[in-house]
Design a protein around this motif. Sequence first.
Motif, PDB file in Angstrom:
ATOM      1  N   LYS A 121       0.834  -1.190   0.000  1.00 48.55           N
ATOM      2  CA  LYS A 121       0.000   0.000   0.000  1.00 48.55           C
ATOM      3  C   LYS A 121       0.873   1.246   0.000  1.00 48.55           C
ATOM      4  O   LYS A 121       1.849   1.331   0.759  1.00 48.55           O
ATOM      5  CB  LYS A 121      -0.930   0.012   1.222  1.00 48.55           C
ATOM      6  N   VAL A 122       0.541   2.189  -0.866  1.00 49.13           N
ATOM      7  CA  VAL A 122       1.166   3.516  -0.856  1.00 49.13           C
ATOM      8  C   VAL A 122       0.122   4.476  -0.316  1.00 49.13           C
ATOM      9  O   VAL A 122      -0.919   4.708  -0.939  1.00 49.13           O
ATOM     10  CB  VAL A 122       1.625   3.944  -2.270  1.00 49.13           C
ATOM     11  N   CYS A 123       0.363   5.043   0.843  1.00 46.26           N
ATOM     12  CA  CYS A 123      -0.662   5.797   1.575  1.00 46.26           C
ATOM     13  C   CYS A 123      -0.685   7.285   1.253  1.00 46.26           C
ATOM     14  O   CYS A 123      -1.598   7.986   1.695  1.00 46.26           O
ATOM     15  CB  CYS A 123      -0.454   5.610   3.078  1.00 46.26           C
ATOM     16  N   VAL A 124       0.311   7.775   0.540  1.00 48.33           N
ATOM     17  CA  VAL A 124       0.382   9.203   0.228  1.00 48.33           C
ATOM     18  C   VAL A 124       0.715   9.371  -1.246  1.00 48.33           C
ATOM     19  O   VAL A 124       1.079   8.409  -1.931  1.00 48.33           O
ATOM     20  CB  VAL A 124       1.453   9.917   1.094  1.00 48.33           C
ATOM     21  N   ASP A 125       0.588  10.605  -1.715  1.00 49.45           N
ATOM     22  CA  ASP A 125       0.957  10.905  -3.091  1.00 49.45           C
ATOM     23  C   ASP A 125       2.036  11.984  -3.082  1.00 49.45           C
ATOM     24  O   ASP A 125       2.257  12.672  -2.071  1.00 49.45           O
ATOM     25  CB  ASP A 125      -0.252  11.385  -3.888  1.00 49.45           C
ATOM     26  N   GLU A 126       2.707  12.126  -4.205  1.00 45.11           N
ATOM     27  CA  GLU A 126       3.750  13.141  -4.310  1.00 45.11           C
ATOM     28  C   GLU A 126       3.156  14.524  -4.091  1.00 45.11           C
ATOM     29  O   GLU A 126       2.105  14.867  -4.634  1.00 45.11           O
ATOM     30  CB  GLU A 126       4.413  13.068  -5.684  1.00 45.11           C
ATOM     31  N   GLY A 127       3.839  15.326  -3.285  1.00 48.34           N
ATOM     32  CA  GLY A 127       3.361  16.672  -2.978  1.00 48.34           C
ATOM     33  C   GLY A 127       2.441  16.745  -1.784  1.00 48.34           C
ATOM     34  O   GLY A 127       2.010  17.838  -1.397  1.00 48.34           O
ATOM     35  N   SER A 128       2.118  15.593  -1.168  1.00 49.24           N
ATOM     36  CA  SER A 128       1.226  15.599  -0.011  1.00 49.24           C
ATOM     37  C   SER A 128       1.920  16.162   1.220  1.00 49.24           C
ATOM     38  O   SER A 128       3.112  15.938   1.436  1.00 49.24           O
ATOM     39  CB  SER A 128       0.740  14.177   0.298  1.00 49.24           C
TER      40      SER A 128
END
Length: 386
Positions: free
Chosen positions: A69-76
């Motif tokens: 699971k990737v819980c964040v996105d770039e720039g978050s």
Amino acid sequence: MKSRIVLFAFCLALLSSCGQKGFNLGGTPECAVQTLEPVTVSLTSSYPATIKGKQDVEIRPQVSGFITKVCVDEGSMVRKGQVLFVIDPTQYEAAARSAKAAVATAEAAVSTQQITVNNKRELNKKNIISDYDLAMAENSLASAKAQLASAKAQLISAEQNLGFTNVKSPSDGIVNNIPYRLGSLVSPSIQTPLTVVSDITEMFVYASLTEKELLNLVRKDGSQTAAVETYPEVELQLSDGTTYGEKGKIETISGLINANTGAVSIRATFPNSNHLLRSGGMANLIIPYTMENTISIPQKATTEIQDKKFVFLLQPDNTVKMNEISVFNISDGKEYVVTSGLKSGDKIVIENVGTLKDGQTIKPVTPAESEASFQQAMQDRKEGKM
């Protein structure tokens, strides 16, 4: 017609003589002269700078496995302790269960051996068993306790590894590039981090000064430390030419001058509550310079010969003398701050010095008188009196 053209050309020649704002029909040029007085000058200098977050933390896994699971996105924007990635926990959950079972087994062994020791102590008191038998039982108890301690340590390690499957942010900040996505196999030995979290609540701005500029910066305060503590606030010009809304403060000056470039690094800190500044950005650091009791002259009052600057000093007999000067390496584009060659009370010609020669006699006037003479000449010309 020809006579009027000749007269007009004569008038232009007079107007182009020293000052261009007044002339003397007797042949002595009328020149605006300024008496020098010490002033306080405020200048600014611009230096290319690199913007970095207060803290750029590389996020790396502490256990191996597939990302589930990737819980964040770039720039978050993330908070300290927030989960960024989840690594498959299956094997680590099994290891934790096994470690818990080992602890339970070791605790039971200790309990059993403790009962044995207690029983043999009573028998030893009644001389039913020897001291040797008692010592052997106590040694077995100590060994069981050691095995329990080892099992508990393995449980702590297993639980830590299980916890490491949730990769968390160590600080508040903004998430940068994410090169690994769902299903990627990662381990503690990967070369590229999972991502970088940049703390951008405050930003570090790095710029380079020459050794001479550094000396100018610290000379007034006597030491580098004092200069950093007392230096005024600095500004930041962004890449689009606008000025950043908040001012910063110079915090550190490198103690090492680069032998190859002759430059020294300085660091200024800027608040970044609106997150406008981003790590890796470029800007210009605007540093103010305040110089007290100094001589400032118009740049138009100087002439340059072979990279040397000169002014025309008015002598008591109304002749002018070429005088070499040195100026501060920073200017506002209009004035020069003179570091040597002039003093308070000197009088210099301040306009059209390119028409003068060393030793030439002039008629000195004030700048106001020169301006009035020029305006009158223009009016006379307009009315056809010239």
